[in-house]
Design a protein around this motif. Sequence first.
Motif, PDB file in Angstrom:
ATOM      1  N   LEU A   1      29.539  23.708  41.653  1.00  0.00           N
ATOM      2  CA  LEU A   1      30.101  25.047  41.473  1.00  0.00           C
ATOM      3  C   LEU A   1      29.682  25.962  42.622  1.00  0.00           C
ATOM      4  O   LEU A   1      30.504  26.702  43.167  1.00  0.00           O
ATOM      5  CB  LEU A   1      29.669  25.638  40.128  1.00  0.00           C
ATOM      6  CG  LEU A   1      30.259  27.018  39.817  1.00  0.00           C
ATOM      7  CD1 LEU A   1      31.776  26.944  39.680  1.00  0.00           C
ATOM      8  CD2 LEU A   1      29.628  27.580  38.549  1.00  0.00           C
ATOM      9  N   ILE A   2      28.425  25.895  43.032  1.00  0.00           N
ATOM     10  CA  ILE A   2      27.948  26.711  44.146  1.00  0.00           C
ATOM     11  C   ILE A   2      28.651  26.308  45.432  1.00  0.00           C
ATOM     12  O   ILE A   2      29.035  27.161  46.239  1.00  0.00           O
ATOM     13  CB  ILE A   2      26.416  26.618  44.285  1.00  0.00           C
ATOM     14  CG1 ILE A   2      25.744  27.323  43.096  1.00  0.00           C
ATOM     15  CG2 ILE A   2      25.935  27.220  45.607  1.00  0.00           C
ATOM     16  CD1 ILE A   2      24.248  27.105  43.006  1.00  0.00           C
ATOM     17  N   GLN A   3      28.839  25.015  45.644  1.00  0.00           N
ATOM     18  CA  GLN A   3      29.536  24.562  46.843  1.00  0.00           C
ATOM     19  C   GLN A   3      30.932  25.166  46.897  1.00  0.00           C
ATOM     20  O   GLN A   3      31.414  25.553  47.952  1.00  0.00           O
ATOM     21  CB  GLN A   3      29.610  23.045  46.875  1.00  0.00           C
ATOM     22  CG  GLN A   3      30.232  22.519  48.153  1.00  0.00           C
ATOM     23  CD  GLN A   3      30.243  21.003  48.223  1.00  0.00           C
ATOM     24  OE1 GLN A   3      29.546  20.322  47.483  1.00  0.00           O
ATOM     25  NE2 GLN A   3      31.040  20.477  49.122  1.00  0.00           N
ATOM     26  N   TRP A   4      31.595  25.286  45.758  1.00  0.00           N
ATOM     27  CA  TRP A   4      32.936  25.855  45.706  1.00  0.00           C
ATOM     28  C   TRP A   4      32.918  27.373  45.783  1.00  0.00           C
ATOM     29  O   TRP A   4      33.624  27.967  46.584  1.00  0.00           O
ATOM     30  CB  TRP A   4      33.650  25.428  44.421  1.00  0.00           C
ATOM     31  CG  TRP A   4      34.948  26.164  44.214  1.00  0.00           C
ATOM     32  CD1 TRP A   4      36.098  26.018  44.935  1.00  0.00           C
ATOM     33  CD2 TRP A   4      35.229  27.167  43.234  1.00  0.00           C
ATOM     34  NE1 TRP A   4      37.076  26.863  44.456  1.00  0.00           N
ATOM     35  CE2 TRP A   4      36.556  27.572  43.416  1.00  0.00           C
ATOM     36  CE3 TRP A   4      34.480  27.754  42.218  1.00  0.00           C
ATOM     37  CZ2 TRP A   4      37.168  28.547  42.614  1.00  0.00           C
ATOM     38  CZ3 TRP A   4      35.087  28.711  41.419  1.00  0.00           C
ATOM     39  CH2 TRP A   4      36.408  29.095  41.617  1.00  0.00           C
TER      40      TRP A   4
ATOM     41  N   GLY B   1      40.791  38.299  56.845  1.00  0.00           N
ATOM     42  CA  GLY B   1      40.739  37.611  55.564  1.00  0.00           C
ATOM     43  C   GLY B   1      39.677  36.534  55.623  1.00  0.00           C
ATOM     44  O   GLY B   1      39.368  36.014  56.696  1.00  0.00           O
ATOM     45  N   ARG B   2      39.095  36.226  54.471  1.00  0.00           N
ATOM     46  CA  ARG B   2      38.114  35.134  54.389  1.00  0.00           C
ATOM     47  C   ARG B   2      38.618  34.110  53.384  1.00  0.00           C
ATOM     48  O   ARG B   2      38.726  34.394  52.195  1.00  0.00           O
ATOM     49  CB  ARG B   2      36.739  35.647  53.982  1.00  0.00           C
ATOM     50  CG  ARG B   2      35.672  34.549  54.119  1.00  0.00           C
ATOM     51  CD  ARG B   2      34.272  35.030  53.738  1.00  0.00           C
ATOM     52  NE  ARG B   2      34.196  35.212  52.291  1.00  0.00           N
ATOM     53  CZ  ARG B   2      34.126  36.385  51.657  1.00  0.00           C
ATOM     54  NH1 ARG B   2      34.118  37.516  52.327  1.00  0.00           N
ATOM     55  NH2 ARG B   2      34.064  36.448  50.343  1.00  0.00           N
ATOM     56  N   LEU B   3      38.991  32.949  53.905  1.00  0.00           N
ATOM     57  CA  LEU B   3      39.420  31.836  53.070  1.00  0.00           C
ATOM     58  C   LEU B   3      38.217  31.397  52.254  1.00  0.00           C
ATOM     59  O   LEU B   3      37.133  31.178  52.815  1.00  0.00           O
ATOM     60  CB  LEU B   3      39.910  30.708  53.970  1.00  0.00           C
ATOM     61  CG  LEU B   3      40.713  29.579  53.362  1.00  0.00           C
ATOM     62  CD1 LEU B   3      42.022  30.092  52.790  1.00  0.00           C
ATOM     63  CD2 LEU B   3      40.979  28.530  54.414  1.00  0.00           C
ATOM     64  N   ALA B   4      38.371  31.301  50.946  1.00  0.00           N
ATOM     65  CA  ALA B   4      37.217  31.040  50.090  1.00  0.00           C
ATOM     66  C   ALA B   4      37.632  30.257  48.849  1.00  0.00           C
ATOM     67  O   ALA B   4      38.809  30.200  48.497  1.00  0.00           O
ATOM     68  CB  ALA B   4      36.580  32.370  49.665  1.00  0.00           C
ATOM     69  N   ARG B   5      36.636  29.665  48.228  1.00  0.00           N
ATOM     70  CA  ARG B   5      36.826  28.985  46.946  1.00  0.00           C
ATOM     71  C   ARG B   5      37.997  28.013  46.985  1.00  0.00           C
ATOM     72  O   ARG B   5      38.891  28.041  46.143  1.00  0.00           O
ATOM     73  CB  ARG B   5      36.935  30.007  45.833  1.00  0.00           C
ATOM     74  CG  ARG B   5      35.638  30.799  45.708  1.00  0.00           C
ATOM     75  CD  ARG B   5      35.617  31.782  44.589  1.00  0.00           C
ATOM     76  NE  ARG B   5      34.274  32.352  44.483  1.00  0.00           N
ATOM     77  CZ  ARG B   5      34.010  33.540  43.980  1.00  0.00           C
ATOM     78  NH1 ARG B   5      34.970  34.285  43.507  1.00  0.00           N
ATOM     79  NH2 ARG B   5      32.763  33.967  43.926  1.00  0.00           N
ATOM     80  N   VAL B   6      37.951  27.148  47.976  1.00  0.00           N
ATOM     81  CA  VAL B   6      38.971  26.120  48.152  1.00  0.00           C
ATOM     82  C   VAL B   6      38.568  24.908  47.319  1.00  0.00           C
ATOM     83  O   VAL B   6      37.449  24.409  47.448  1.00  0.00           O
ATOM     84  CB  VAL B   6      39.079  25.716  49.643  1.00  0.00           C
ATOM     85  CG1 VAL B   6      40.079  24.582  49.815  1.00  0.00           C
ATOM     86  CG2 VAL B   6      39.431  26.917  50.505  1.00  0.00           C
TER      87      VAL B   6
END
Length: 174
Positions: A30-33, A87-92
């Motif tokens: 979960l933290i990695q994501w 923008g910051r691409l996140a939670r992929v």
Amino acid sequence: MPDPSALTVETFTRKHAAAMLDWFASREALIQWGGPDLSYPLDTAQIEAMLAETAGAEPSRWMFAGLVGDRLAGHVQVALDWRNGVGRLARVAINPSMRGQGLAQPFLREVTTRFFANSAFERLELNVYTFNETAIRTYNGLGFREEGVRRSSVKVGDARWDTALYGLLRTEWT
């Protein structure tokens, strides 16, 4: 095995949330994501808080769902800095049952295309833990460039993880 060309992208909504609650089998996953501020296990309340950030004329976050047929194949968010055009691409994440099938790159290509379609934005960046070689290959394949590493930036249990920063400018996107 799904055909990556069958992937469609739409705005992530509440209807997608339940399908991804079991994607992260451990606190570390979960933290990695999602980063160290999320609580394990992922629950609807945490996703609702993320969705709340998608409201308004200049939301602080966009959320996308990648679908193969009616099945949730992927999820990604873009945190938005409207003032600076970043923008910051996140939670992929790709659905664990669909990983290794070539879905990440077309999914992120479509999200990146949609991001740069908005003329307010000039830069898309992301953070990735340096041990996540699969994700790094995907980001490199899309044209992102490594810009530095924040050493020992996150504490997960007794471990310390390094975080790499990657960036992509509008002028570099094809």
